[in-house]
Enzyme design. Structure first.
Site, mmCIF file in Angstrom:
data_model
loop_
_atom_site.group_PDB
_atom_site.id
_atom_site.type_symbol
_atom_site.label_atom_id
_atom_site.label_comp_id
_atom_site.label_asym_id
_atom_site.label_seq_id
_atom_site.Cartn_x
_atom_site.Cartn_y
_atom_site.Cartn_z
ATOM 1 N N HIS A 110 20.797 -5.320 10.850
ATOM 2 C CA HIS A 110 20.869 -6.655 10.261
ATOM 3 C C HIS A 110 21.794 -6.682 9.050
ATOM 4 O O HIS A 110 22.399 -7.709 8.739
ATOM 5 C CB HIS A 110 19.473 -7.157 9.902
ATOM 6 C CG HIS A 110 18.681 -7.554 11.114
ATOM 7 N ND1 HIS A 110 17.613 -8.412 11.070
ATOM 8 C CD2 HIS A 110 18.831 -7.214 12.424
ATOM 9 C CE1 HIS A 110 17.126 -8.578 12.299
ATOM 10 N NE2 HIS A 110 17.850 -7.852 13.124
ATOM 11 N N HIS A 278 16.667 -1.962 21.105
ATOM 12 C CA HIS A 278 15.276 -2.234 21.472
ATOM 13 C C HIS A 278 14.605 -1.035 22.145
ATOM 14 O O HIS A 278 13.436 -1.129 22.524
ATOM 15 C CB HIS A 278 15.213 -3.490 22.357
ATOM 16 C CG HIS A 278 15.539 -4.738 21.602
ATOM 17 N ND1 HIS A 278 15.649 -5.981 22.192
ATOM 18 C CD2 HIS A 278 15.793 -4.946 20.280
ATOM 19 C CE1 HIS A 278 15.956 -6.895 21.277
ATOM 20 N NE2 HIS A 278 16.044 -6.283 20.111
#
Ligand SMILES: *[C@@H]1O[C@H](CO)[C@@H](O)[C@H](O)[C@H]1NC(C)=O
Length: 721
Positions: A110, A278
Site C-alpha cells: 500500500h 493474497h
C-alpha cells in the site's frame, strides 16, 4: 561574468539538494493544520513514530548491512505485541505467538501502490503513508500498527548507522523480508528512499483541494479515472467488494485492468501481484461495527476498533481492517500457488461476512470428493475468473509454481521500486541488475569528445542562419522538459526525443529537421552522443544570444537510448485550466515558479512555434537569435484574448496590438497565476536578473536527470579537467 553565473548555478543546485538533508531527532511541524482537505493527521504519530527524518547519508546507505536489518525484521515478524496481536498463533511451529508477515506485505504494497504513472506521484519513496492524506485512507487502516512494530528497528539503526535506513526503505524491506520468511521469492532491493518530512507531496493524491484541481474524480467515487490511480478515493486500486460495492465480479474487471495499467502493470503482472499478495495473511472483519475513528478524528489512537472488550478490544479476534474476514489460502504463512488453485478448483458462493461485507465462500464442485478448505475470496479476486486474459494467467499460475515465482518476483520489485526512477538512483548491497522499467542507458564512453570543438561547430551553424539558435534552444528544452522530479523519469539523457512516441507529439513537430541540422556534427565525433549534442547546441545558442554573451556551464557524459520505450506517460498532461497546468507542470518538474518563468524567456523559433510568443524585436524585423527580456514586457504589458491558430491550436492574441503578437496557453498561465506573474514582472523590469535566473534554471533542468544515487548529481562532482 562567467564566474557569477557559475556560482549562481552551483548555489541553486545546492539549495535544491539542501532540503534532503533534514536534521535528525526533531519533530517538525504538526500536520493537523495543513489547510488542505477534509482530513488531517495530527502530530501524535508524526512526533512519536516514524517521524524524525534521519539525515540521508549516501555512504551509510551503500554500506548498510541489509542482512542484519532483515534479521531484525524477521525477529519482529514472530514477536507478537499486545498492542496488535499477530495473526495465526500456533499455525507454524516457528511462530507460536503468530506472524506479522501478511501485515508487512500489505504495508509495503500500500505504501508503493499509490504510485501513478500519469504524473509520477505516489509510491513508497518518502514514506508519506505516515502523514495526511495517505495515512488516513481507509485502505491504510491499521497500518499505524505496522509502523509501530517497525519503529524500534528504525531507532536502533538510526543510532547504529545514522542516515543508513529511511523509514521508506524499512517499509519496503519489511515487505521483502516477510515474503522471504514465508518462503516467497524476492529479486533484490533498491536502497535509497529518502523520507519526506510531511505528506505534502501526496496532496495531489487526495482527497484534497489540490487533488480536485489537478486530478479530479469527475465520474464520482467508485468510478474515478486517470489521472487518479484508483477507482475509489481512499483505496489503493478498486473496491474489493465490487464496483460501487455491488458484488458482481464481471463489473470489476475493467477497474482492475485500468488501475493496474495506471501504474504500468500488464495483465500477467496484475494477476501475479493480486494472487501472490493474497497468498499471504488474511482480511480482518470480525465485527460489523468498523475500525473506529480514523487519524483525522483520533490522531493519538486511530482505528481503535469497536468490537470485543478489555485488552483485546478491536484486536486479534476482534480486529476490523477492511471489513472482510478470512484468509485466501489454507497456508497463509507459506508462499505457494494455492490461491490460484482455489479459484479454479471450487465453485464460489456469495455470502455476507461477519464484517457485513459481501465476500465469497468455497463450495465443492459437483462430483468433487474433497471438502473445500476454510478460505474466502473477494469480488475483486473472483473478477480474475471473468476475463479471458486474466483467467489464462490464473490457470497458468495454478499449474506452474515456477512461472508464478518468476512473474511475482519481478512484478513485486517493479511495484516497490518504480517510483525510484532510473537504476542510477539505486544503492545498496542487495541491488539487482537494471530492469526494463528503470529504462537503463548505456554507460558513457571512457573518453568524452572535445566539447570546445563541438561548440565551435555549433557556433558556425548559429552564424549560418539567424533562426538556428532558437531552433537548437527549442530542441534542447523539449528534450529536457519531460523531466519529472516526482518519479525521476524523463529528461534529455538518452535523447529519446528522436524516437516514437516523443517525436510524434504535436509539441515536437519539426524537431526532426533540427536534428538533421545537427547530424553532420554528430557524425564528426566518435564518442559524441545526441543527448550531449542537443544540450550543448541549445546551451551555446543561449550563451551567444545574449549581449554580452553568457557563460552557462555544460556537463557532458549523456548517452543515447536505442529506442523511446517507456516514455509514453511523459507526454503532455491535460488540466482544468492554464493556471493549474503551469503550476502543476512546474511542480512535477521540480522547478520553482521563478525558474519556470525564466525558462519561458528562452529563444523561440517563429517557424517551429507559429503560436509561440512573438516578441517586439521579432515583429520589428529583429532576430530570433537575440536573447532579451522583451518577451516578458510583451506578455505583461498587453491585454490578450483567446483565439485559435490556423492549425486549430489554442493561442492568445494581443488585443490592442497592431502587430501580430501571439502567446501560448502556458504563457497565459504565467500571466494569470500570481507567483508566476510576479516573476515575469521582475524579469520585464530587469534584463540582467532574467539572464541570471535563466542561466541557473537552464543548468538545473538540463542536468536534472544526471543522477548519482538518490540525491546526488554527477554534474556536481568536480570536473576532472
Ligand atoms: C483554475 O482551476 C482552479 C481549480 O479548479 C481554480 O481554483 C482557479 O480559480 C481556476 N483558474 C482560472 C483562471 O480559471
Amino acid at each position: 561574468m562567467r564566474k557569477q553565473f557559475e556560482l549562481t548555478a552551483v548555489a541553486l543546485l545546492l539549495s535544491c539538494l539542501a532540503h534532503l538533508h533534514v536534521s535528525a531527532g526533531k519533530c517538525p511541524h504538526a500536520h493537523v493544520n495543513l489547510e488542505t482537505g477534509p482530513i488531517g493527521i495530527a502530530s501524535h504519530e508524526s512526533c512519536t513514530l516514524a517521524q524524525a527524518p534521519s539525515s540521508y547519508d549516501r555512504a551509510q546507505v551503500d554500506s548498510l548491512d541489509i542482512d542484519a536489518v532483515k534479521a531484525d525484521i524477521k525477529h519482529v515478524l514472530t514477536d507478537s505485541k499486545a498492542f496488535w496481536p499477530a495473526d495465526f498463533p500456533g499455525m507454524e511451529a516457528h511462530a507460536p505467538e503468530g506472524h506479522y508477515g501478511g501485515l508487512m506485505v500489505r504495508q509495503a504494497w500500500h505504501c508503493s501502490g499509490s504510485y501513478r504513472s500519469w504524473d509520477g506521484r505516489g509510491g513508497c519513496d518518502g514514506a508519506r503513508q505516515r502523514f495526511f492524506p495517505e495515512g488516513a485512507w481507509p485502505d491504510n487502516t491499521n497500518l499505524d500498527k505496522a509502523r509501530k512494530l517497525l519503529q524500534p528497528i528504525k531507532e536502533k539503526w538510526d543510532v547504529k548507522a545514522p542516515g543508513a535506513l529511511s523509514f521508506s526503505d524499512l517499509i519496503v524491506l519489511a515487505g521483502d523480508t516477510a515474503i522471504q520468511a514465508m518462503g516467497g521469492p524476492v529479486l533484490g532491493f533498491c536502497a535509497g528512499r529518502i523520507d519526506d518530512a510531511d505528506g505534502s507531496a501526496s496532496l495531489e493524491l487526495g482527497p484534497t483541494r489540490e487533488q480536485q484541481a489537478v486530478a479530479p474524480c469527475t465520474r464520482g467515487q467508485g468510478m474515478c479515472e486517470q489521472p487518479l490511480g484508483q477507482t475509489t478515493m481512499g483505496l489503493i486500486y478498486v473496491d474489493p467488494e465490487g464496483e460501487l460495492a455491488v458484488p458482481e465480479p464481471k463489473n470489476t474487471v475493467a477497474g482492475i485492468r485500468s488501475t493496474f495499467a495506471r501504474m504500468g502493470m500488464d495483465d500477467k503482472e496484475t494477476v501475479a501481484l493480486i494472487g501472490g499478495g493474497h497468498a499471504f495473511g488474511k482480511t480482518h472483519g470480525a465485527c460489523p461495527t468498523g475500525a473506529g475513528n480514523d487519524p483525522s478524528e483520533s490522531p493519538s489512537n486511530p482505528w481503535p476498533g469497536t468490537c470485543g472488550s478489555g485488552s483485546l478490544k478491536g484486536k486479534g479476534p476482534n480486529a476490523f481492517t477492511s471489513g472482510f474476514e478470512g484468509p485466501w489460502t489454507s497456508k497463509p504463512l507459506k508462499w505457494d500457488n494455492e490461491y490460484f488453485k482455489n479459484l479454479v478448483e471450487y465453485d464460489w458462493m456469495l455470502i455476507r461476512g461477519s464484517g457485513g461485507h459481501f465476500q465469497w465462500q468455497p463450495l465443492a464442485k459437483p462430483g468433487a470428493t474433497k471438502q473445500p478448505k476454510d478460505v474466502m475470496m473477494l469480488t475483486s479476486d473472483m473478477a480474475l475468473l471473468e476475463d479471458p486474459e486474466y483467467v489464462k494467467y490464473v490457470k497458468l499460475f495454478a499449474e506452474d509454481q515456477a512461472e508464478l515465482d518468476e512473474t511475482f518476483k519481478n512484478a513485486w520489485y517493479k511495484l516497490v521500486t518504480r517510483d525510484m526512477g532510473p537504476y542510477s538512483r539505486c544503492l545498496g548491497k542487495a541491488l539487482p541488475p537494471p530492469q526494463p522499467f528503470q529504462r537503463p542507458l548505456p554507460p558513457p564512453p571512457s573518453q568524452l569528445p572535445d566539447f570546445d570543438a563541438v561548440k565551435a561547430d555549433v557556433t558556425s551553424l548559429l552564424k549560418a542562419d539567424a533562426e538556428n539558435g532558437a531552433k537548437f534552444t527549442h530542441l534542447a528544452w523539449q528534450c529536457a522538459n519531460t523531466f519529472r522530479a516526482t518519479d525521476y523519469a524523463g529528461g534529455c539523457n538518452g535523447a529519446r526525443i528522436r524516437f516514437s512516441p516523443q517525436k510524434d507529439w504535436p509539441s515536437n513537430k519539426g524537431l526532426d529537421q533540427v536534428l538533421d541540422l545537427l547530424e553532420p556534427i554528430k557524425a564528426k565525433y566518435d564518442t559524441l552522443s545526441y543527448a550531449d549534442l542537443i544540450v550543448l547546441a541549445g546551451t551555446t545558442a543561449l550563451e551567444q544570444g545574449a549581449s554580452p554573451p553568457l557563460s552557462i556551464p555544460f556537463c557532458g557524459g549523456r548517452t543515447d537510448a536505442s529506442n523511446g520505450e517507456g516514455t509514453e506517460e511523459l507526454g503532455p498532461r491535460s488540466y482544468m485550466n492554464v493556471s493549474v497546468a503551469i503550476s502543476d507542470n512546474t511542480k512535477v518538474m521540480g522547478l520553482t515558479p521563478r525558474e519556470r518563468v525564466a525558462l519561458a524567456g528562452i529563444l523561440r523559433s517563429p517557424s517551429l512555434q507559429r503560436a509561440a510568443g512573438y516578441t517586439d524585436s521579432w515583429n520589428a524585423g529583429g532576430s530570433p537569435s537575440k536573447l532579451t527580456h522583451d518577451y516578458f514586457k510583451v506578455l505583461m504589458d498587453n491585454a490578450w484574448e483567446p483565439t485559435k491558430s490556423a492549425a486549430g491550436v489554442d493561442e492568445y492574441r494581443a488585443v490592442a496590438s497592431k502587430q501580430q503578437r501571439f502567446m501560448t496557453p502556458s504563457d497565459e498561465g504565467i500571466r494569470t497565476t500570481p507567483e508566476f506573474a510576479a516573476a515575469a514582472r521582475e524579469f520585464a523590469a530587469n534584463e540582467l536578473r532574467f539572464l541570471q535566473a535563466l542561466a541557473a534554471a537552464w543548468v538545473r533542468i538540463m542536468n536534472a536527470d544526471r543522477f548519482d544515487g538518490p540525491a546526488g548529481n554527477v554534474c556536481d562532482k568536480p570536473s576532472p579537467s
